[in-house]
Design a protein around this motif. Structure first.
Motif, PDB file in Angstrom:
ATOM      1  N   ILE A   9       6.159 -13.478   9.253  1.00 26.37           N
ATOM      2  CA  ILE A   9       4.989 -12.875   8.634  1.00 26.37           C
ATOM      3  C   ILE A   9       5.376 -12.222   7.312  1.00 26.37           C
ATOM      4  CG2 ILE A   9       3.796 -12.464  10.806  1.00 26.37           C
ATOM      5  CD1 ILE A   9       4.671  -9.511  10.498  1.00 26.37           C
ATOM      6  N   THR A  10       4.376 -11.940   6.479  1.00 29.68           N
ATOM      7  CA  THR A  10       4.568 -11.269   5.205  1.00 29.68           C
ATOM      8  C   THR A  10       3.881  -9.914   5.254  1.00 29.68           C
ATOM      9  OG1 THR A  10       4.560 -13.408   4.095  1.00 29.68           O
ATOM     10  CG2 THR A  10       4.253 -11.476   2.716  1.00 29.68           C
ATOM     11  N   LEU A  11       4.598  -8.877   4.855  1.00 30.95           N
ATOM     12  CA  LEU A  11       4.042  -7.532   4.760  1.00 30.95           C
ATOM     13  C   LEU A  11       3.811  -7.218   3.285  1.00 30.95           C
ATOM     14  CD1 LEU A  11       6.457  -5.691   7.206  1.00 30.95           C
ATOM     15  CD2 LEU A  11       4.165  -6.496   7.707  1.00 30.95           C
ATOM     16  N   GLU A  12       2.619  -6.698   2.965  1.00 28.91           N
ATOM     17  CA  GLU A  12       2.262  -6.421   1.573  1.00 28.91           C
ATOM     18  C   GLU A  12       1.850  -4.959   1.425  1.00 28.91           C
ATOM     19  OE1 GLU A  12      -1.417  -8.015  -0.598  1.00 28.91           O
ATOM     20  OE2 GLU A  12       0.180  -9.438  -1.044  1.00 28.91           O
ATOM     21  N   CYS A  13       2.246  -4.326   0.323  1.00 23.40           N
ATOM     22  CA  CYS A  13       1.940  -2.922   0.054  1.00 23.40           C
ATOM     23  C   CYS A  13       0.433  -2.729  -0.097  1.00 23.40           C
ATOM     24  CB  CYS A  13       2.651  -2.455  -1.202  1.00 23.40           C
ATOM     25  SG  CYS A  13       2.328  -0.737  -1.624  1.00 23.40           S
ATOM     26  N   THR A  14      -0.108  -1.692   0.548  1.00 17.76           N
ATOM     27  CA  THR A  14      -1.548  -1.440   0.482  1.00 17.76           C
ATOM     28  C   THR A  14      -1.935  -0.648  -0.758  1.00 17.76           C
ATOM     29  OG1 THR A  14      -1.246   0.537   1.819  1.00 17.76           O
ATOM     30  CG2 THR A  14      -1.826  -1.480   2.968  1.00 17.76           C
ATOM     31  N   GLU A  15      -1.011   0.117  -1.320  1.00 12.80           N
ATOM     32  CA  GLU A  15      -1.338   0.947  -2.478  1.00 12.80           C
ATOM     33  C   GLU A  15      -1.177   0.228  -3.807  1.00 12.80           C
ATOM     34  OE1 GLU A  15       0.305   4.858  -2.525  1.00 12.80           O
ATOM     35  OE2 GLU A  15       0.117   5.074  -0.362  1.00 12.80           O
ATOM     36  N   CYS A  16      -0.446  -0.854  -3.850  1.00 10.44           N
ATOM     37  CA  CYS A  16      -0.224  -1.569  -5.111  1.00 10.44           C
ATOM     38  C   CYS A  16      -1.504  -2.198  -5.664  1.00 10.44           C
ATOM     39  CB  CYS A  16       0.822  -2.671  -4.926  1.00 10.44           C
ATOM     40  SG  CYS A  16       2.502  -2.061  -5.025  1.00 10.44           S
ATOM     41  N   ARG A  17      -2.399  -2.602  -4.795  1.00 13.54           N
ATOM     42  CA  ARG A  17      -3.632  -3.249  -5.251  1.00 13.54           C
ATOM     43  C   ARG A  17      -4.582  -2.263  -5.920  1.00 13.54           C
ATOM     44  NH1 ARG A  17      -5.022  -8.357  -2.871  1.00 13.54           N
ATOM     45  NH2 ARG A  17      -3.265  -9.107  -1.689  1.00 13.54           N
ATOM     46  N   THR A  18      -4.618  -1.013  -5.442  1.00 15.35           N
ATOM     47  CA  THR A  18      -5.574  -0.043  -5.964  1.00 15.35           C
ATOM     48  C   THR A  18      -4.966   0.936  -6.951  1.00 15.35           C
ATOM     49  OG1 THR A  18      -5.129   1.412  -4.085  1.00 15.35           O
ATOM     50  CG2 THR A  18      -6.936  -0.140  -3.846  1.00 15.35           C
TER      51      THR A  18
ATOM     52  N   GLU B 262       1.753  -3.051  10.917  1.00 11.05           N
ATOM     53  CA  GLU B 262       1.787  -2.096   9.815  1.00 11.05           C
ATOM     54  C   GLU B 262       3.089  -1.321   9.899  1.00 11.05           C
ATOM     55  OE1 GLU B 262      -1.418   0.630   9.550  1.00 11.05           O
ATOM     56  OE2 GLU B 262      -2.945  -0.941   9.523  1.00 11.05           O
ATOM     57  N   LEU B 263       3.861  -1.341   8.820  1.00 10.10           N
ATOM     58  CA  LEU B 263       5.129  -0.620   8.770  1.00 10.10           C
ATOM     59  C   LEU B 263       5.221   0.161   7.473  1.00 10.10           C
ATOM     60  CD1 LEU B 263       7.630  -3.396   9.913  1.00 10.10           C
ATOM     61  CD2 LEU B 263       6.819  -1.480  11.259  1.00 10.10           C
ATOM     62  N   LYS B 264       5.916   1.294   7.511  1.00 14.26           N
ATOM     63  CA  LYS B 264       6.188   2.035   6.290  1.00 14.26           C
ATOM     64  C   LYS B 264       7.475   1.486   5.686  1.00 14.26           C
ATOM     65  CE  LYS B 264       4.440   6.339   5.418  1.00 14.26           C
ATOM     66  NZ  LYS B 264       4.607   7.782   5.314  1.00 14.26           N
ATOM     67  N   LYS B 265       7.379   0.959   4.466  1.00 12.84           N
ATOM     68  CA  LYS B 265       8.522   0.379   3.770  1.00 12.84           C
ATOM     69  C   LYS B 265       8.565   0.944   2.354  1.00 12.84           C
ATOM     70  CE  LYS B 265      10.305  -3.045   5.389  1.00 12.84           C
ATOM     71  NZ  LYS B 265      11.518  -3.171   6.183  1.00 12.84           N
ATOM     72  N   PHE B 266       9.698   0.798   1.682  1.00 12.81           N
ATOM     73  CA  PHE B 266       9.818   1.269   0.307  1.00 12.81           C
ATOM     74  C   PHE B 266       9.215   0.252  -0.645  1.00 12.81           C
ATOM     75  CE2 PHE B 266      11.978   1.684  -3.775  1.00 12.81           C
ATOM     76  CZ  PHE B 266      11.709   3.009  -4.046  1.00 12.81           C
TER      77      PHE B 266
ATOM     78  N   LYS C 200       7.940   4.659  -4.011  1.00 14.86           N
ATOM     79  CA  LYS C 200       7.859   5.558  -2.859  1.00 14.86           C
ATOM     80  C   LYS C 200       7.648   4.734  -1.595  1.00 14.86           C
ATOM     81  CE  LYS C 200       2.986   6.412  -3.708  1.00 14.86           C
ATOM     82  NZ  LYS C 200       1.961   7.423  -3.955  1.00 14.86           N
ATOM     83  N   HIS C 201       7.741   5.393  -0.436  1.00 13.79           N
ATOM     84  CA  HIS C 201       7.481   4.730   0.837  1.00 13.79           C
ATOM     85  C   HIS C 201       5.980   4.668   1.065  1.00 13.79           C
ATOM     86  CE1 HIS C 201      11.737   5.546   1.551  1.00 13.79           C
ATOM     87  NE2 HIS C 201      11.674   4.564   2.424  1.00 13.79           N
ATOM     88  N   THR C 202       5.480   3.460   1.339  1.00 16.77           N
ATOM     89  CA  THR C 202       4.055   3.266   1.547  1.00 16.77           C
ATOM     90  C   THR C 202       3.844   2.385   2.778  1.00 16.77           C
ATOM     91  OG1 THR C 202       4.030   1.323   0.111  1.00 16.77           O
ATOM     92  CG2 THR C 202       3.485   3.423  -0.907  1.00 16.77           C
ATOM     93  N   VAL C 203       2.595   2.303   3.230  1.00 18.19           N
ATOM     94  CA  VAL C 203       2.246   1.453   4.362  1.00 18.19           C
ATOM     95  C   VAL C 203       2.145   0.017   3.872  1.00 18.19           C
ATOM     96  CG1 VAL C 203       0.511   0.958   6.101  1.00 18.19           C
ATOM     97  CG2 VAL C 203       1.058   3.312   5.534  1.00 18.19           C
ATOM     98  N   HIS C 204       2.833  -0.883   4.556  1.00 21.97           N
ATOM     99  CA  HIS C 204       2.762  -2.316   4.277  1.00 21.97           C
ATOM    100  C   HIS C 204       2.076  -2.983   5.459  1.00 21.97           C
ATOM    101  CE1 HIS C 204       5.609  -1.319   1.172  1.00 21.97           C
ATOM    102  NE2 HIS C 204       5.656  -2.570   0.765  1.00 21.97           N
ATOM    103  N   LYS C 205       1.017  -3.770   5.179  1.00 19.96           N
ATOM    104  CA  LYS C 205       0.261  -4.442   6.221  1.00 19.96           C
ATOM    105  C   LYS C 205       0.542  -5.935   6.203  1.00 19.96           C
ATOM    106  CE  LYS C 205      -3.653  -1.336   6.530  1.00 19.96           C
ATOM    107  NZ  LYS C 205      -5.111  -1.216   6.465  1.00 19.96           N
ATOM    108  N   GLU C 206       0.379  -6.538   7.354  1.00 22.27           N
ATOM    109  CA  GLU C 206       0.581  -7.977   7.509  1.00 22.27           C
ATOM    110  C   GLU C 206      -0.544  -8.738   6.788  1.00 22.27           C
ATOM    111  OE1 GLU C 206       0.501 -11.224  11.127  1.00 22.27           O
ATOM    112  OE2 GLU C 206       0.853  -9.118  11.592  1.00 22.27           O
TER     113      GLU C 206
END
Length: 63
Positions: A10-19, A45-49, A55-61
């Motif tokens: 699976i691919t995890l993508e940063c949720t804050e980068c889009r907004t 959902e994992l917290k990754k750098f 910074k550390h943010t939530v990354h969603k599948e």
């Protein structure tokens, strides 16, 4: 020979980068990992750098 397993790539993508327009550099942080589809049926959902937010943010599948 190995059986076809329940593990998916699976691919995890940063949720804050889009907004967030206040980033260190342009782009979207992505990580690749595996999950067991039998044990984890929902989206992961994992917290990754994030190197783009710095910074550390939530990354969603993603799909």
């Amino acid at each position: 020979m190995a059986k076809p397993g329940a593990r998916l790539i699976i691919t995890l993508e940063c949720t804050e980068c889009r907004t967030n327009s206040d980033k260190r550099k342009p782009g979207v942080s992505r990580y690749v990992t595996k999950k067991n589809k039998r044990n984890t049926t929902g989206r992961l959902e994992l917290k990754k750098f994030c190197a783009y937010c710095n910074k550390h943010t939530v990354h969603k599948e993603t799909k």
